[in-house]
Design a protein around this motif. Structure first.
Motif, PDB file in Angstrom:
ATOM      1  N   UNK A  15       0.833  -1.210   0.000  1.00 56.61           N
ATOM      2  CA  UNK A  15       0.000   0.000   0.000  1.00 56.61           C
ATOM      3  C   UNK A  15       0.863   1.254   0.000  1.00 56.61           C
ATOM      4  N   UNK A  16       0.201   2.376  -0.200  1.00 57.57           N
ATOM      5  CA  UNK A  16       0.883   3.664  -0.154  1.00 57.57           C
ATOM      6  C   UNK A  16       1.193   4.236  -1.530  1.00 57.57           C
ATOM      7  N   UNK A  17       1.805   5.400  -1.495  1.00 57.67           N
ATOM      8  CA  UNK A  17       2.107   6.148  -2.723  1.00 57.67           C
ATOM      9  C   UNK A  17       3.066   5.418  -3.657  1.00 57.67           C
ATOM     10  N   UNK A  18       3.920   4.594  -3.109  1.00 53.16           N
ATOM     11  CA  UNK A  18       4.907   3.901  -3.940  1.00 53.16           C
ATOM     12  C   UNK A  18       4.215   3.031  -4.993  1.00 53.16           C
ATOM     13  N   UNK A  19       3.000   2.599  -4.717  1.00 51.19           N
ATOM     14  CA  UNK A  19       2.268   1.775  -5.689  1.00 51.19           C
ATOM     15  C   UNK A  19       1.994   2.516  -6.996  1.00 51.19           C
ATOM     16  N   UNK A  20       2.006   3.829  -6.952  1.00 52.01           N
ATOM     17  CA  UNK A  20       1.716   4.616  -8.152  1.00 52.01           C
ATOM     18  C   UNK A  20       2.934   4.796  -9.058  1.00 52.01           C
ATOM     19  N   UNK A  21       4.083   4.319  -8.642  1.00 57.33           N
ATOM     20  CA  UNK A  21       5.298   4.491  -9.432  1.00 57.33           C
ATOM     21  C   UNK A  21       5.420   3.407 -10.493  1.00 57.33           C
ATOM     22  N   UNK A  22       5.962   3.822 -11.619  1.00 57.69           N
ATOM     23  CA  UNK A  22       6.268   2.863 -12.683  1.00 57.69           C
ATOM     24  C   UNK A  22       7.724   2.424 -12.536  1.00 57.69           C
ATOM     25  N   UNK A  23       8.095   1.328 -13.142  1.00 60.57           N
ATOM     26  CA  UNK A  23       9.512   0.944 -13.113  1.00 60.57           C
ATOM     27  C   UNK A  23      10.432   2.048 -13.633  1.00 60.57           C
ATOM     28  N   UNK A  24      10.030   2.755 -14.669  1.00 56.92           N
ATOM     29  CA  UNK A  24      10.843   3.853 -15.206  1.00 56.92           C
ATOM     30  C   UNK A  24      11.019   4.960 -14.160  1.00 56.92           C
ATOM     31  N   UNK A  25       9.975   5.257 -13.398  1.00 52.45           N
ATOM     32  CA  UNK A  25      10.085   6.264 -12.338  1.00 52.45           C
ATOM     33  C   UNK A  25      10.995   5.787 -11.211  1.00 52.45           C
ATOM     34  N   UNK A  26      10.918   4.519 -10.878  1.00 48.67           N
ATOM     35  CA  UNK A  26      11.795   3.959  -9.841  1.00 48.67           C
ATOM     36  C   UNK A  26      13.248   4.069 -10.298  1.00 48.67           C
ATOM     37  N   UNK A  27      13.515   3.703 -11.533  1.00 49.57           N
ATOM     38  CA  UNK A  27      14.876   3.801 -12.063  1.00 49.57           C
ATOM     39  C   UNK A  27      15.356   5.253 -12.057  1.00 49.57           C
TER      40      UNK A  27
END
Length: 189
Positions: free
Chosen positions: A108-120
């Motif tokens: 849960x939380x905001x991290x779920x809204x991230x894409x792999x490209x955003x994480x990278x």
């Protein structure tokens, strides 16, 4: 570098050059792996780089949502010209800012809204390294698969897990002191 060089990646994931070996299986977003990672420099300094080789192994785990993305980022870093320093920068950035790469309670939380490209992109910003070109190279998949296959062949299921001279030491853990690790390795004193 025009192709991904697997031996070069393995060299970038190695600390020390001694005859005693310690394989440390880490997952980049695991808090216990972070704790183990934080002790490796002291371990190597106290044991002596001429007596101990620490081989970093990556153990992607499905309950850590961005585990494959962060694992691939570490391997992309290892493929760079100064791979060893890049690995340190990337692992340090991820371990220090774990909450940005792992959802609350793994789900849960905001991290779920991230894409792999955003994480990278966030890993790049935190580490100061340009990883996208290496990360996107299809040949890097061979390095990712090697890490997964190596862990499975050695019966590794969780992180951190430790092997001394190729043998699993299930009672060895990140909560132990460096002194305890030195004892287990037979390198105390």
């Amino acid at each position: 570098m025009t192709t991904i060089d697997l031996p070069r990646i393995q060299d970038a994931l190695r600390l020390g050059h001694g005859p005693r070996t310690l394989d440390v299986f880490l997952e980049p977003t695991c808090p216990f792996s972070a704790r183990a990672w934080g002790k490796l420099d002291e371990l190597l300094a106290r044991a002596g780089a001429e007596r101990l080789t620490i081989r970093l192994r990556l153990q992607s785990q499905p309950w850590h949502l961005f585990s494959p993305v962060t694992t691939r980022a570490v391997l992309a870093a290892a493929s760079l010209p100064d791979g060893a320093a890049a690995v340190r920068a990337v692992l340090g950035a991820i371990f220090t800012h774990r909450a940005e790469f792992e959802p609350a309670d793994h789900c849960s939380g905001e991290v779920l809204d991230r894409t792999p490209r955003q994480v990278l992109a966030r890993i790049e910003a935190l580490s100061g390294l340009a990883l996208a070109a290496a990360w996107e190279r299809p040949e890097l998949t061979a390095a990712v698969k090697w890490q997964a296959r190596h862990a499975r062949q050695n019966g590794i299921h969780v992180s951190p897990t430790f092997l001394i001279d190729g043998l699993a030491v299930p009672e060895m853990g990140s909560g132990e002191t460096v002194d305890a690790w030195l004892e287990r390795l037979g390198l105390a004193g």
